[in-house]
Design a protein around this motif. Structure first.
Motif: not given
Length: 395
Positions: A80-109
């Motif tokens: 975000v700070v260095f305005e790397v758009d593809w990496l910002k998008s990839s990070c959001c995608g990584w977090l979305k994928d983690k939401m789908i595959i993770s179910s433990s309370n630790e991951d949710k926190v």
């Protein structure tokens, strides 16, 4: 032409020598630093050295791939700070994928904290909305207990997000409020905010006893202010109105749906009497009382018109209704209710509907299989014999 390199300084005196194009190709911020300002070095000391090294490597391979949880926030922040758009998008995608595959309370926190950081830092609610859509229908009790263990430290926006994550588990919030009131003499502002934004009408419907305990506990705080007492009074008043409104709306929808279905039955079965019998047969109408109430509702629009119903048709309806009462154990209708209704008809203005309906009501009143002196009596079969099973209406 020899490729130009630049110096990236990190914490604790560490540094990296990086090809300039590797940075400027990916980042508009780096282009300003190295191309426009002609700098040969840049300090990135607000991040861990590990995060910076990972960030620089990602700019080289241009693929996020696997990322350690502990590096996610810094890598995303660097993007975000260095305005790397593809990496910002990839990070959001990584977090979305983690939401789908993770179910433990630790991951949710972990994911909740990262989503909240994005809101707190950049006022970006995109990932929080995504998190709520994924987890709102799951059991988030442990997550909510963890996050609300000290509600006084939470910002209003985070409480709003937790309310959405809690979904219909409103009893949990009531218990958290009660726990937060232990040892308190005044009403904490964050608990007040939670009360103000909790769906108390739904709370009251789900667990009235727990809801009343919360209201009673708040009202009896030793040093509660006058303004907070007024707040509680207004809250309870609004809740009562909402509960009443919700109840009336449910009844309205139920009757509207039932009436529409009966209209269809009546069209297909040759009249309202046949429609009611079919609705009883299909378990759409649960009792003789409801059947009578619906008949009156259906005939009401024609109260000033001449309605001709043959006695034979009415008698056939009574015979069929009696059989349905026996076969389906329908709840009977109170004789007292019928007496009142017949008396009302005698002095009513509904001159054209009172004659057939009075005859019909009188026939039902004198039929022991459909009418009773008790408020609610259900016919049941025992050893092949029909018996009366008495019970109260309000049970």
């Amino acid at each position: 032409m020899e490729e130009r390199s630049v110096l990236i300084k990190m914490r604790d005196g560490e540094y990296l020598i990086v090809p300039k194009d590797q940075l400027t190709t990916n980042s508009s911020k780096f282009r300003r630093i190295f191309d426009e300002l002609k700098n040969d070095e840049h300090e990135i000391e607000d991040f861990s050295s590990e995060a910076v090294k990972t960030f620089i490597k990602l700019l080289e391979v241009k693929l996020l791939g696997n990322l350690e949880d502990n590096l996610f926030r810094e890598v995303h922040k660097l993007a975000v700070v260095f305005e790397v758009d593809w990496l910002k998008s990839s990070c959001c995608g990584w977090l979305k994928d983690k939401m789908i595959i993770s179910s433990s309370n630790e991951d949710k926190v972990f994911m909740l904290e990262e989503c909240w950081f994005m809101i707190d830092k950049w006022d970006d609610e995109t990932m929080m909305d995504e998190l709520i859509s994924v987890f709102a229908h799951e059991n988030n009790e442990l997550l909510l207990h963890h996050c609300l263990s000290d509600i006084s430290k939470l910002k209003a926006g985070k409480i709003d997000a937790l309310l959405k994550l809690g979904g219909k588990n409103v009893e949990l919030f009531l218990k958290i409020i009660l726990n937060g009131l232990i040892g308190k003499k005044t009403l904490d502002q964050k608990l007040k905010y939670l009360l103000q934004n909790l769906n108390l009408a739904f709370c009251c419907e789900v667990n009235e006893e727990l809801y009343l305990e919360v209201i009673d506990t708040v009202s009896n705080l030793q040093e509660i202010s006058v303004s907070d007492l007024r707040f509680v009074h207004q809250l309870t008043s609004n809740t009562v109105k909402l509960v009443r409104s919700r109840t009336q709306e449910r009844i309205r929808r139920k009757h509207a749906s039932l009436f529409n279905a009966l209209h269809l039955y009546a069209t297909n079965r040759g009249g309202w009497l046949g429609g009611v019998l079919q609705a009883l047969s299909d378990d759409l109408v649960p009792s003789v009382f409801v059947a009578i109430d619906l008949l009156f509702s259906m005939f009401y629009p024609y109260r000033f018109k001449r309605i001709v119903i043959e006695r034979a048709e009415l008698d056939l309806f009574i015979t069929s209704l009696e059989k349905l009462c026996s076969d389906k154990n329908l709840q009977k209708v109170s004789r007292n209710f019928l007496d009142n209704m017949i008396a009302d008809f005698k002095y009513s203005e509904y001159c054209h509907i009172k004659i057939p309906l009075t005859y019909l009501l009188d026939k039902i009143r004198n039929n022991k299989k459909m009418c009773t002196t008790y408020e609610n009596v259900v016919l049941t079969k025992q050893d092949g014999e029909l018996i009366l099973k008495k019970s109260r209406v309000n049970e």
